[in-house]
Each structure stands twice: as C-alpha cells, then as structure tokens.
Design a protein around this motif. Structure first.
Motif, mmCIF file in Angstrom:
data_model
loop_
_atom_site.group_PDB
_atom_site.id
_atom_site.type_symbol
_atom_site.label_atom_id
_atom_site.label_comp_id
_atom_site.label_asym_id
_atom_site.label_seq_id
_atom_site.Cartn_x
_atom_site.Cartn_y
_atom_site.Cartn_z
ATOM 1 N N SER A 181 0.829 -1.195 0.000
ATOM 2 C CA SER A 181 0.000 0.000 0.000
ATOM 3 C C SER A 181 0.864 1.245 0.000
ATOM 4 C CB SER A 181 -0.915 0.019 1.234
ATOM 5 O OG SER A 181 -1.589 1.256 1.372
ATOM 6 N N ARG A 182 0.341 2.313 -0.603
ATOM 7 C CA ARG A 182 0.953 3.618 -0.400
ATOM 8 C C ARG A 182 0.772 4.021 1.061
ATOM 9 N NH1 ARG A 182 -2.160 7.335 -4.298
ATOM 10 N NH2 ARG A 182 -0.687 8.902 -3.521
ATOM 11 N N SER A 187 -0.266 7.014 2.418
ATOM 12 C CA SER A 187 -1.202 8.062 2.811
ATOM 13 C C SER A 187 -2.286 7.492 3.721
ATOM 14 C CB SER A 187 -1.845 8.700 1.581
ATOM 15 O OG SER A 187 -2.754 7.798 0.973
ATOM 16 N N ALA A 226 -4.868 5.637 1.607
ATOM 17 C CA ALA A 226 -4.373 4.348 1.101
ATOM 18 C C ALA A 226 -4.326 3.317 2.222
ATOM 19 C CB ALA A 226 -2.996 4.525 0.473
ATOM 20 N N ARG A 247 6.594 3.460 -1.061
ATOM 21 C CA ARG A 247 6.602 4.834 -1.571
ATOM 22 C C ARG A 247 6.670 4.799 -3.096
ATOM 23 N NH1 ARG A 247 7.299 9.947 0.307
ATOM 24 N NH2 ARG A 247 8.607 11.438 -0.831
ATOM 25 N N THR A 248 5.740 5.500 -3.745
ATOM 26 C CA THR A 248 5.657 5.475 -5.205
ATOM 27 C C THR A 248 6.228 6.759 -5.811
ATOM 28 O OG1 THR A 248 3.480 6.515 -5.339
ATOM 29 C CG2 THR A 248 3.539 4.114 -5.008
ATOM 30 N N ASP A 306 4.129 9.751 -5.083
ATOM 31 C CA ASP A 306 4.281 10.248 -3.720
ATOM 32 C C ASP A 306 5.567 11.056 -3.556
ATOM 33 O OD1 ASP A 306 1.933 8.949 -2.783
ATOM 34 O OD2 ASP A 306 3.036 7.066 -2.694
ATOM 35 N N PHE A 346 1.452 6.033 -9.485
ATOM 36 C CA PHE A 346 1.116 5.586 -8.136
ATOM 37 C C PHE A 346 1.151 4.063 -8.004
ATOM 38 C CE2 PHE A 346 -1.202 9.736 -8.202
ATOM 39 C CZ PHE A 346 -0.429 10.356 -7.234
ATOM 40 N N THR A 347 1.585 3.358 -9.043
ATOM 41 C CA THR A 347 1.527 1.888 -9.008
ATOM 42 C C THR A 347 2.846 1.199 -9.358
ATOM 43 O OG1 THR A 347 0.762 1.833 -11.310
ATOM 44 C CG2 THR A 347 -0.929 1.913 -9.606
ATOM 45 N N HIS A 401 -5.430 -0.721 -4.500
ATOM 46 C CA HIS A 401 -5.334 0.556 -5.187
ATOM 47 C C HIS A 401 -6.687 1.260 -5.212
ATOM 48 C CE1 HIS A 401 -1.494 -0.702 -7.022
ATOM 49 N NE2 HIS A 401 -2.090 -1.806 -7.430
#
Length: 329
Positions: free
Chosen positions: A18-19, A21, A24, A48-49, A52, A72-73, A90
C-alpha cells in the motif's frame, strides 16, 4: 457480494502492499480486516511510489519527467513481481488501463460514491463562489469540466493527500477544493463537504470510488482467497468505464470523465470529453442490456465521443499544459 459466508479457500499468510497516505492505509486495512475475518493472516507493507515522491510537481510535470502513466503503481507492481507482497490495494482510478501480463485485478469490491464533491469553509455551493475565487484541484478532468460552468474562477494546481488539501483549504490558500467523495467518506472528513456534483455537471474519473485488488495472475492461492471480495455489478461498471478510457487513448490525467451505473434492466453509461479551457465539452450517454459485454459498451461509448469530435480535443493534451493559477506544493 457478501463476505459473511464461511471460508471456502485455503487459509493464507497474505502481505498487502500500500501507499503510505491515510486514505491508502484505510483502504489496505479495510481489505485486511475482511481477509482476517475469513481466517487469513495479513500484514501490510508501505511502499513509496513515484507519485508520492514528486508531490512538489503538477501531474503534467510528473508525466513529462517519468513518461509513466502508473505513477502511483509502478513501485508496488515491482514488489508484487518480486514476490515481496502478495496483493496490492489501489484506488482503481490510479491503475493504468493497460495492466501488465504478470498481474490481474483479482477483486473489485462494492463501489463507494463515485462522485466529485465541492468542499469549502465559507461557501455552500460551487455556484455561490464569487468571481475570481480560487479553486484547488490537481485534476485536468475536473478543471476542464468546471471551466465549462465557471470560467471566471481561478483553478489552482493542488496536490497532496486528503489531510494536506484540507489543511491548505483551512489556511485560506484557496476558497474551495474539489475532491472525490469516496476519500472523504472513508476518512470521515466530511465536515466541510458542501455539495456532491451530479455526473452531468462533473463526470467522475473512470473507476472513481472503486478499489482494485491487484495480484499476480499465476498466484492461484491468493486469487482464491480474494474471490469473495469481488462484486459483479461494480466490476461490470468500472470495466466499461476503463474500456472507454482505453479506446480514447487516455490515462488517468486526461480530461475524460466516464460513469457507468446499474439500472433495473442493465447499465447506463455517461462519457465526457472537455477541452482544457472548458470551451468545448462533449457528452454521450448509452444504455445496455445484460447480454452486452462491458468492453463492448465502453468501446461503443468511445466511438460516439469520437464521432462528436473528441479526437481533436484530446490531441490538445499533447501540447504544453495549460498554465492557469499557480503550482501549490
């Protein structure tokens, strides 16, 4: 689809990527809780993407620098491929339509509210904003459609997670912000939510409000463990929306809105393409019966938009991005 039935798949130890945030992590924990309720052991790894790491840039600038649709992926999919995680949760609208072969969308749970919302401390509606008011949104799709309604406003690039954007609003950096309803609802941060836009005014992004659970296509055990989370009506709707986006050649940061929803005997779908300045806006709406595939429905909608002139509008996006407002870090 309910998750209250007894488990049918073998119990697994599942690692969710997961991100980091708040939203998320809410999404990741939401899915983790459902899996734990079925007896699975679940852990969450924060990844971390690119998106981000580049919060100081606009989405258009990130796209130019990275050449990537999946900002973001990308890093999450790398972790999946390397088997450091077993699944990723996501926001579906962040997931590129051209999913790479090693991966599959294992489940799409019941969708939350797909709409965009008007958030303001001082003003009750979008229409009540005074001339020249600043509206924060990082989305060209939102800016384009709202300019068609109010070209007298200043649309300000506004990135950051939900809490960051709400803080900037409270500080008076803008008079209003536009966000996805689902994020505010999930985080229970609706105190300044004033108005939910109907799709005919502001058509949401394809997949907005839905979660996508991504896994390796060959990981049979994980796919079986996730199957109970899939909702057939939501999957149909978002598949049609993403098929429209793919047929128009767009990614998640183009001025295309698509919303599909169930009706008594099938589905309705609405598509919108708007020029960056809001001067031209095209809409098409179709309905379908249950015997039509979502992919066919999405392609048909795209064809109707192209017939109306969507191609030249989308070609404008290949030019340097429209400069309005200021970039807000």
């Amino acid at each position: 689809m309910t998750d209250r039935n007894p488990p049918h798949s073998a119990l697994c130890a599942l690692r969710i990527g997961s991100r980091g945030s708040q939203l998320a992590l809410w999404q990741a924990h939401h899915i983790a809780d459902k899996l734990r309720a079925r007896g699975h052991e679940v852990s969450i790894e924060i990844i971390r993407t690119t998106g981000d790491a580049m919060q100081h840039l606009t989405f258009a600038q990130v796209g130019v620098q990275t050449g990537s649709k999946g900002i973001f992926t990308k890093e999450i999919e790398e972790a999946l491929l390397e088997k450091r995680i077993d699944l990723a949760v996501h926001s579906l609208k962040d997931l590129p339509t051209d999913l790479a072969d090693p991966f599959t969308i294992a489940a799409i749970p019941v969708r939350a509210d797909a709409s965009d919302v008007f958030v303001s401390v001082k003003y009750e509606t979008f229409a009540s904003l005074p001339q020249g008011a600043r509206v924060g949104t990082s989305s060209l799709r939102r800016q384009s459609q709202l300019r068609a309604q109010r070209r007298d406003l200043e649309y300000v690039e506004f990135r950051g997670n939900v809490d960051t954007r709400l803080r900037k609003l409270a500080e008076g950096q803008v008079e209003a912000i536009i966000l996805a309803a689902a994020g505010l609802d999930r985080l229970e941060r609706t105190e300044d939510l004033r108005e939910r836009f109907p799709s005919l005014i502001l058509c949401p992004a394809p997949g907005q409000g839905a979660l996508a659970i991504e896994a390796r296509a060959e990981d049979t055990a994980t796919l079986e463990a996730l199957a109970f989370l899939d909702d057939a009506a939501t999957r149909f709707a978002v598949t049609a929306e993403r098929a429209t986006l793919a047929a128009l050649g767009g990614g998640c940061q183009v001025p295309i809105g698509v919303h599909c929803w169930p009706i008594s005997n099938g589905f309705d779908i609405l598509g919108v393409v708007a020029s960056p300045d809001g001067a031209s806006i095209l809409r098409a709406e179709l309905d379908c019966r249950h015997d039509e595939s979502p992919e066919a429905l999405g392609k048909k909608l795209a064809a109707h938009l192209v017939e109306q002139g969507a191609g030249p509008i989308l070609a404008l996006i290949e030019s340097p991005p429209l400069q309005t407002g200021v970039t807000t870090p």
